[in-house]
Design a protein around this motif. Structure first.
Motif: not given
Length: 660
Positions: A292-294, A299-303, A405-406, A419-420
């Protein structure tokens, strides 16, 4: 004998005034190299001397020296912000070119000084794209120089003001070609995001990729493009779903996966169930992060909303089990069930609010005039530095704020990016975040007690079977045998108490002390409300003298320490302001290093990394004795937190001075 030139070098205003008033010199005199007193005052950062000479008739655009440069250009080469401001405010021309063909914008980029570049970009001379991309004698634009130097901040600033990424120099090289020459991933990434032509060819027919292969910087080039969703050949990577479909699938996947895991543990014995559950968890993680994510995107998971989906799915399963079982089969527990229901509703609602509310973004200039007025106001007050101005937002930065930065915005009273909840925690949603954490802790504790009463009231006495493989105490074996699904759900929920309890205690203490997580973590390095802010007007004045004194001091210290060099081979990289390879206590490829990296990753996920990295420990020690101008006592501090600044009469999104 003293001359006006030596007096200008030293910043001796009294002597300059005496020499000119007695007609022994003039402000426009030149030495044997054609250099004026204003040149010497400018390069030595004597702001008051520059003003004095200008008032006494100095030619502000006089050219001199080997490079036939103006005083403004001398100041720009050294990044003397307030000298540049003084000269520009008195009419100095930043478009004059020296003997090498460089104007003031080129030289400011060469210096890699951020705030002088911010100041210069507000000047009317560089309001048009053509002036912003003015070439030097070889056709190099300021953006090309910034890319060649690997100066990502200057690249970002120039792009934000409209610099042309497609412009080519006399050899046909574009800014992307020059970024490849340096091999700076951040510059390549920013240029690619802005739409740089990845297939552009210089006069020899080489694309940026060809040049990267030739210069052996292909690894940096490929990784930089991969970070922003491009293949190495410049093609945009395709995704299986659209943005909203991806978010929806990510939200649903953990919920379905947890149901499958709990069912697995309910049906299978532990020696087959646990390995299978680990495989199912890995499968869930793989589907989200690799399908689903690249996985190649930075930082694709954190975003993403992955961690929000995990906590949301867990809460839904806890609520489902309570609704389907506990509320009916725990007689005499009405008050406990009511407490859980209230906690559950508060937890779910405040999680939603913390995730969807704007955290409290600092205002940005709405137009070019506002942006220029902001910079002008700060430079006139001698406060144009990193503490008061955000280069990324191109806006004035409020006190106690930080650029995330996010989120790519400055967040007022910034605590951390969580992130939660897939959002920053700032002044506008910190209250909701705290209620979410508190109700989560109370809800899990209440849920555990209700589950215990459920098993006591309903589970039959445990009688081991011949084929039983349970190695736990009889009471636990009986509970898992009676309802393994509920027991698994309870264990998973209880596991979350480990970090949520620490988080609740830490944030409660911080709120009582009128501090944020970011401020506590920075206190050990910079002191309260300190930071790497850049230069103020006072710190830049007489720069050359201060630097010479520092060099003399360092040489003495180095000589004294040379004989003791073997006594201590440790290196405090943080105190030196950077990282050194010798400061690591392990090799990156070792098992210890891997475990340390995993531990840091886990701490960053649960939001506790700011308490452990850098000098956060020293910050916690200093917190009890730091001079915090916002600390008004526990009661007022808590009121201020709950009212989002109203108790102190401030609006944190626009707080630029410490309230009296």
């Amino acid at each position: 004998p003293a001359t006006i030139f030596s007096a200008a070098q030293r910043g001796d205003n009294a002597l300059i005034t005496h020499l000119i008033s007695t007609s022994r010199a003039t402000a426009s005199d030149r030495d044997e190299e054609g250099i004026t007193p204003l040149h010497w005052a400018a390069i030595n950062a004597h702001v008051a001397t520059c003003k004095l000479l200008i008032d006494m008739g100095a030619d502000i655009d006089s050219l001199g020296g080997d490079l036939v440069a103006s005083p403004l250009q001398w100041a720009a080469r050294n990044g003397h912000l307030y000298v540049m401001h003084t000269l520009l405010s008195h009419g100095a021309d930043p478009t004059i070119c020296d003997a090498q063909g460089f104007n003031t914008l080129h030289l400011t980029v060469h210096s890699s000084a951020v705030m002088p570049l911010v100041l210069l970009l507000q000047h009317p001379s560089f309001a048009s794209i053509s002036s912003l991309d003015s070439p030097d004698s070889q056709g190099h634009t300021p953006l090309m120089w910034a890319a060649y130097q690997g100066d990502a901040i200057s690249v970002d600033l120039l792009l934000a003001h409209g610099a042309d990424v497609h412009r080519s120099d006399a050899a046909g090289l574009t800014p992307m070609h020059w970024a490849v020459v340096k091999g700076n991933r951040l510059c390549i990434r920013k240029l690619a995001l802005t739409g740089a032509d990845l297939w552009a060819k210089e006069e020899g027919g080489k694309t940026p990729r060809d040049l990267a292969v030739e210069l052996k910087s292909i690894a940096s080039y490929s990784k930089a493009l991969s970070d922003v969703g491009f293949e190495e050949d410049g093609r945009k990577r395709s995704k299986p779903l659209g943005e909203w479909q991806t978010k929806y699938c990510i939200m649903v996947t953990p919920f379905l996966s947890f149901g499958l895991m709990f069912s697995t543990l309910n049906v299978l014995p532990w020696f087959t169930g646990i390995p299978l559950v680990l495989g199912e968890f890995f499968g869930m993680h793989h589907v989200i992060t690799r399908v689903l994510l690249d996985p190649k995107e930075l930082e694709s998971m954190h975003k993403s909303n992955y961690f929000l989906a995990v906590v949301s799915g867990s809460i839904v399963w806890v609520g489902w089990e309570w609704t389907r079982k506990l509320v009916y089969y725990t007689p005499g527990m009405a008050y406990w069930n009511l407490l859980f229901a209230i906690s559950f509703l508060l937890c779910g609602w405040n999680l939603f609010r913390a995730a969807t509310l704007e955290p409290g973004y600092a205002p940005r200039p709405t137009n070019e005039t506002d942006r220029r007025n902001t910079v002008a106001s700060l430079i006139n007050d001698g406060r144009l530095n990193g503490m008061n101005y955000c280069v990324a937002c191109m806006a004035r930065r409020p006190l106690r704020s930080k650029h995330c930065r996010h989120c790519n915005r400055c967040v007022a009273r910034h605590d951390h990016h969580c992130p939660w909840v897939n959002n920053c925690i700032g002044v506008n949603n910190h209250r909701q975040f705290m209620v979410f954490i508190a109700s989560l802790v109370v809800g899990i504790t209440t849920f555990d007690y209700l589950v215990y009463q459920y098993y006591v009231s309903n589970a039959p006495p445990y009688i081991p079977k011949v084929t039983s493989s349970c190695i736990l105490p009889a009471s636990i074996c009986g509970a898992t045998d009676f309802d393994g699904f509920l027991f698994s759900c309870m264990l998973w929920a209880t596991l979350q108490l480990t970090w949520t309890s620490v988080l609740l205690i830490a944030h409660s203490w911080q709120i009582s002390r009128q501090m944020t997580t970011l401020e506590v973590s920075n206190l050990g390095r910079y002191g309260y409300m300190g930071g790497k802010a850049g230069s103020s007007m006072s710190s830049q004045t007489s720069f050359m003298e201060a630097r010479a004194e520092a060099m003399r001091t360092n040489s003495v210290v180095s000589g004294q320490q040379g004989s003791d060099a073997g006594l201590d081979d440790g290196n405090d990289a943080s105190s030196a302001g950077g990282n050194t390879g010798s400061s690591h206590g392990h090799k990156h490829g070792s098992l210890l290093g891997a475990l340390g990296g995993t531990g840091n990753w886990i701490l960053s996920i649960v939001g506790l990394d700011l308490y452990t990295k850098g000098k956060a420990g020293e910050g916690l020690k200093k917190a009890s004795r730091s001079q915090n101008p916002f600390d008004q006592g526990i009661v007022v501090n808590c009121q201020d937190f709950w009212t989002r600044g109203r108790a102190l009469g401030v609006r944190y999104e626009q707080l630029y001075d410490v309230p009296s």
